[in-house]
Scaffold this active site. Structure first.
Site, PDB file in Angstrom:
ATOM      1  N   GLU A 210     -20.449 -61.441   8.713  1.00 35.49           N
ATOM      2  CA  GLU A 210     -19.777 -60.134   8.727  1.00 35.49           C
ATOM      3  C   GLU A 210     -19.824 -59.462  10.105  1.00 35.49           C
ATOM      4  O   GLU A 210     -20.299 -58.347  10.258  1.00 35.49           O
ATOM      5  CB  GLU A 210     -20.392 -59.238   7.656  1.00 35.49           C
ATOM      6  CG  GLU A 210     -20.120 -59.779   6.255  1.00 35.49           C
ATOM      7  CD  GLU A 210     -20.716 -58.935   5.152  1.00 35.49           C
ATOM      8  OE1 GLU A 210     -20.052 -58.762   4.119  1.00 35.49           O
ATOM      9  OE2 GLU A 210     -21.855 -58.453   5.307  1.00 35.49           O
TER      10      GLU A 210
ATOM     11  N   GLU B 190     -20.312 -66.011  -0.814  1.00 34.00           N
ATOM     12  CA  GLU B 190     -20.968 -64.999  -1.643  1.00 34.00           C
ATOM     13  C   GLU B 190     -20.094 -64.729  -2.861  1.00 34.00           C
ATOM     14  O   GLU B 190     -18.885 -64.526  -2.728  1.00 34.00           O
ATOM     15  CB  GLU B 190     -21.207 -63.687  -0.883  1.00 34.00           C
ATOM     16  CG  GLU B 190     -22.214 -63.791   0.256  1.00 34.00           C
ATOM     17  CD  GLU B 190     -22.458 -62.462   0.953  1.00 34.00           C
ATOM     18  OE1 GLU B 190     -22.195 -61.404   0.344  1.00 34.00           O
ATOM     19  OE2 GLU B 190     -22.904 -62.477   2.118  1.00 34.00           O
TER      20      GLU B 190
END
Length: 976
Positions: A417, A495
């Site tokens: 991220e 995820e």
């Protein structure tokens, strides 16, 4: 003062990174008790503490490795231990936000800094040495005997300094800053925990010591041959006795070998011997490749059934001991997990050694995340700023060099991220040049130009199915060429299934999709363990989360998002995951179907047992012969038994158990199971019996057999000798974390509160005896709102009990609310009543033994179960809806001094039994705040919505919601 902690430079004076290794070189562990003093700014205690003669007798004492915000600081003067836990000076949790102002690379003047001192002894015959720190958060400067060795950032990566030790006493001084330029690269959805938190040691480096080595151990799946080449920094000899290999470093040998895999972690022991040192080798032969858009290891497609794992302990934070790492891996293997993504940094090196030994596929992720720059619209994001390139490259090199020899590591992940930037090009280029044997992952750049995988987080199931067909929509802002390349890549779901609180749901649904296409190479549940800290305050002990700390910004409860509770107790979600990903699928119909879902191994390590039950009572059992089933193949086996003549439900259960002991489980451990209904001879309707008409009793109540009803409310007040309050219609539940959504999205709980589903008012319009039936009708609605439920309870009595037929209609403008973006759908439709507190035990026939919900029930078998009321509860760190059991045929409640109360379904219901109401459950912030109400509250549900994973993920699928339609159901109450 040189503000090195605010420099773009990642460090100075450090040795070049090298492979993690065990050798016969002498070493001195420096773990233990150090002198310590905490200061409010980066100036620390000043310059004097580095000197050999410095008087630290009045300093505190602290354990290394540890985090100073968790470790009680013990004053040597004899005063009480101080703990920073629970204060703004202590552990701080943020999810995406940085805890410092966005002004890179600078940090606030208020910068807690710990000065550490240790006096240690070195033997007289030592020469050159290296000082190694496995992890220091977040920036450290080091002095030895008063001389500066250098400084370093990169908290979760090793750093080494040349250490000019002297015979006898040596003084090590370390200044650790909580905030530094490195903070901007470490915004990784975790607690901010400063200190020397991994091992510290001094390692002798005699002449001829092997400074670094690189093991290349490839496997050719077509020939069965392994090719070994070991590079070494010094002339050395490679010996692998089991393979008959003895050769010089740099040479190659090709020999027949058994390959390494997560399912069969075959390792060959050997040595690398130079003039001054012998290094231990643990070699696993395997080849990783992306072939035609599919991830393969040793020529076979593999499917990663994984979890994301932060390092966490409820007492010590990221300072994990060896046994805790073993415990994590054993629990993973016991629950069929075969892969780990080391979110979002390299773990302690011992963990990866254990992954080699026990067998886990590993994605090692770099200690790099810049998520906090999202609050500046990604302006100044380090990957797009060349001034940050040395620090980013330094972290990448330290990761790869340390872990390059681990066979369990099959993928490098550049970061998490951190959006986009040209610095990633340099990182990718360096990794591919240094280690072309492993593919590279990076999820956040929509072009995926630096990644060998297409990857997303938390997609809806519909999108995932499109991806499997390579029909997914095109990401915004990518070129035709980039999009064309992306569609050729394997897909890695890095995820999904956010395991926050009670959940996640749909694990079986996701796994079905992931097995539907060779494009999918696996998925990693977020995440392994709740990040809660054991804490005592006021009247109770509980697990502290981010919201319990008076610090802003604050990620609140978002750190409690794991499959394990903070004390490593498996959650119901972990049991559900074990079932969803089990490596053998067993289906029972007219035959027993055995499908081998292993990647590489057959089923010879498993023995199959069967059990035949009627209404949950065992009738027969035995061994089930299963022929050899290669990986990916199936076999059909005849049913080992047939139903008998007894009425009831005949269930056949087949289990796959380990034949022998393994390092992670004993023989007999259940790896997989399946269950099938062979016959249902249960009566579908009760035979007619003599009934009793409803009548006015002498006490002013309405009598229906031995039951008594209030003539005004129509409520049941007594059943025989048992005082009852209710039942009433119940539409609400104590919100689970997934009911709250994220950032206002999918926030069902707010809608429920806004429209009053948690505060229904009940109006009775009719209480009318009608022959054998007592008819009660009314309306349930919330104040200030027009939507309501019109209901009717038809009660009738027979010789065996009291039956209620419930009819419900949704009336009013249920969709016409200020929350038009979210339809008002109640989470529950059922009955609630309270009973005397003496009821203490439940026995039932239905799904169990653990809790189950409509989208999380695969792990719950149909059978007979028995539990105390306390055992029915699931102790989520934040109280919420829990303990539901589905598909209940009958339930019996018992206790001292009260008759047995039985509830029968027509045909089934769901139930929960608690010492507190749902409202009390929803108001409690911590478990110890739940207080026995003095009654037993029983929910008997027609329906309850699923769990989902909307706390960070898609909305709950429509099929798992409670339909808002006219509904009827029946249950029967009786005393015995």
């Amino acid at each position: 003062m040189d503000a090195y902690w605010e420099s773009f430079t990642p460090g100075e004076g450090r040795r070049r990174p090298r492979a993690d290794a065990l050798s016969d070189a002498r070493r001195i562990t420096l773990n233990g008790r150090w002198r310590f003093r905490l200061s409010p700014t980066a100036a620390g205690t000043g310059p004097a503490f580095v000197r050999a003669g410095f008087d630290d007798s009045r300093w505190d004492e602290i354990t290394v490795p540890a985090h100073w915000v968790l470790e009680p600081v013990t004053p040597l003067a004899g005063g009480p231990a101080r703990s920073l836990r629970g204060t703004g000076e202590g552990p701080v949790y943020t999810n995406t936000a940085l805890p410092v102002p966005l002004d890179p690379p600078l940090v606030p003047t208020e910068n807690p800094t710990g000065d550490y001192r240790l006096v240690f002894r070195v033997p007289d015959d030592w020469g050159a040495a290296v000082l190694r720190f496995q992890g220091i958060d977040s920036c450290a400067k080091v002095w030895l005997n008063g001389e500066p060795l250098g400084f370093s950032t990169g908290s979760r990566l090793p750093v080494e300094f040349d250490a000019p030790v002297v015979p006898g006493e040596n003084v090590l001084a370390v200044r650790v800053h909580r905030w530094s330029s490195g903070t901007y690269l470490e915004d990784q959805d975790m607690w901010w925990l400063p200190g020397i938190f991994r091992d510290v040691e001094v390692i002798e480096r005699p002449d001829g010591a092997i400074d670094d080595h690189f093991v290349h151990a490839d496997f050719d799946h077509e020939t069965g041959l392994g090719t070994l080449r070991v590079e070494a920094s010094e002339p050395a000899v490679v010996e692998i006795p089991e393979l008959g290999v003895r050769m010089a470093a740099g040479q190659s040998a090709t020999v027949p070998v058994e390959p390494w895999s997560a399912e069969s972690p075959r390792l060959y022991d050997g040595t690398l011997t130079g003039a001054g040192e012998t290094v231990e080798l643990r070699i696993g032969f395997r080849t990783v490749a992306v072939v035609d858009g599919t991830l393969t290891v040793n020529g076979r497609r593999v499917l990663l059934r994984g979890v994301n794992r932060h390092e966490h302990d409820p007492d010590s934070g990221r300072a994990l001991d060896h046994q805790t790492m073993v415990r994590d891996i054993v629990l993973m293997k016991q629950h069929n997990i075969n892969a780990v993504r080391t979110s979002h940094y390299p773990p302690h090196p011992d963990f990866l050694r254990l992954c080699d030994d026990y067998g886990l596929w590993v994605v090692v992720e770099c200690d790099l995340e810049t998520h906090g720059f999202i609050y500046a619209g990604w302006e100044g994001n380090p990957p797009a700023d060349t001034r940050w390139l040395p620090a980013m490259l330094d972290r990448t090199r330290r990761m790869v060099e340390r872990d390059k020899n681990r066979p369990s590591v099959i993928i490098w992940s550049l970061a998490n991220e951190s959006w986009v930037g040209e610095n990633f090009d340099a990182l990718e280029s360096w990794v591919r040049d240094r280690d072309p044997s492993r593919p590279i992952h990076y999820e956040r750049d929509p072009s995926y130009r630096n990644s060998d995988f297409y990857s997303l987080m938390y997609p809806a199931q519909e999108l995932l199915e499109q991806i499997g067909r390579r029909e997914e929509p095109r990401p915004e802002g990518v070129s035709d060429e980039e999009d064309s390349r992306r569609r050729t890549l394997p897909f890695l779901l890095c995820e999904y299934a956010h395991a926050m609180g009670n959940g996640p749901g749909s694990l079986v649904d996701y796994q079905r999709i992931l097995e539907s296409s060779d494009r999918f190479c696996g998925a990693f549940v977020w995440e392994w363990i709740d990040h809660g800290f054991r804490h005592r305050a006021g009247d109770g002990e509980y697990f502290m989360h981010g919201g319990d700390v008076a610090y802003a910004p604050n990620g609140g409860r978002y750190c409690l998002d794991g499959l394990l509770f903070p004390d490593r107790t498996p959650s119901p979600g972990l049991h559900e995951l074990k079932k969803a990903i089990e490596p053998v699928a067993i289906e029972i119909d007219t035959t027993v179907s055995i499908r081998n879902r292993h990647d590489v191994r057959g089923l010879d390590h498993l023995a199959f047992r069967w059990r035949l039950e009627v209404d949950g009572e065992r009738r027969e059992e035995g061994d089930l012969p299963v022929p050899p089933v290669p990986p990916g193949e199936s076999a059909e086996v005849p049913l080992p038994a047939r139903p008998g003549g007894e009425p009831g439900e005949w269930w056949l259960t087949v289990e796959a158990r380990l034949v022998g002991d393994t390092p992670w489980a004993p023989a007999g451990h259940v790896v997989a199971w399946g269950q099938g209904l062979l016959a249902d001879g249960a009566p579908r309707s009760r035979p007619p019996r003599a009934t009793t008409p409803a009548r006015q009793a002498d006490d002013g109540l309405i009598a229906l057999g031995d039951a008594r009803f209030d003539p005004v409310s129509g409520g049941l007040v007594r059943l025989g000798s048992v005082k009852v309050d209710g039942p009433v219609l119940d539409l609400g539940r104590a919100p689970i974390e997934n009911d709250r959504g994220q950032g206002g999205v999918n926030d069902l709980a707010s809608v429920w509160r806004a429209v009053g589903l948690d505060r229904l008012r009940h109006r009775t319009d009719l209480v009318e005896p009608d022959g054998d039936v007592l008819r009660v009708a009314g309306r349930a609605a919330a104040s200030a709102h027009p939507h309501a439920l019109a209901y009717r309870f038809d009660w009738c009595h027979d010789d065996g009990g009291l039956r209620v037929d419930v009819s419900v209609d949704f009336t009013g403008p249920w969709a016409d609310t200020p929350h038009r973006h979210l339809e008002i759908v109640p989470p529950r439709l059922g009955l609630r009543m309270s009973l005397p507190a003496a009821y203490a035990r439940a026995r039932w026939f239905g799904r169990g033994p653990g809790e189950s919900y409509v989208d999380s029930c695969a792990a719950a078998r149909v059978g007979r179960y028995d539990a105390t009321v306390e055992e029915l509860q699931v102790g989520y760190p934040v109280p919420q809806e829990n303990g539901n059991r589905l598909d209940i045929r009958w339930l019996e409640l018992s206790g001292p001094g009260v008759p047995l109360l039985r509830v029968d379904g027509s045909p089934t219901f769901g139930f929960a039994a608690r010492r507190w109401t749902s409202e009390e459950l929803g108001r409690a912030r911590h478990r110890h705040e739940l207080v026995d109400s003095g009654r037993l509250w029983l929910n008997v549900d027609h329906a309850q919505q699923g769990l989902g994973s909307a706390a960070c993920g898609p909305a709950l699928p429509e099929r798992y919601r409670v339909p808002r339609t006219s509904t009827t159901w029946s249950v029967r109450l009786s005393l015995h």
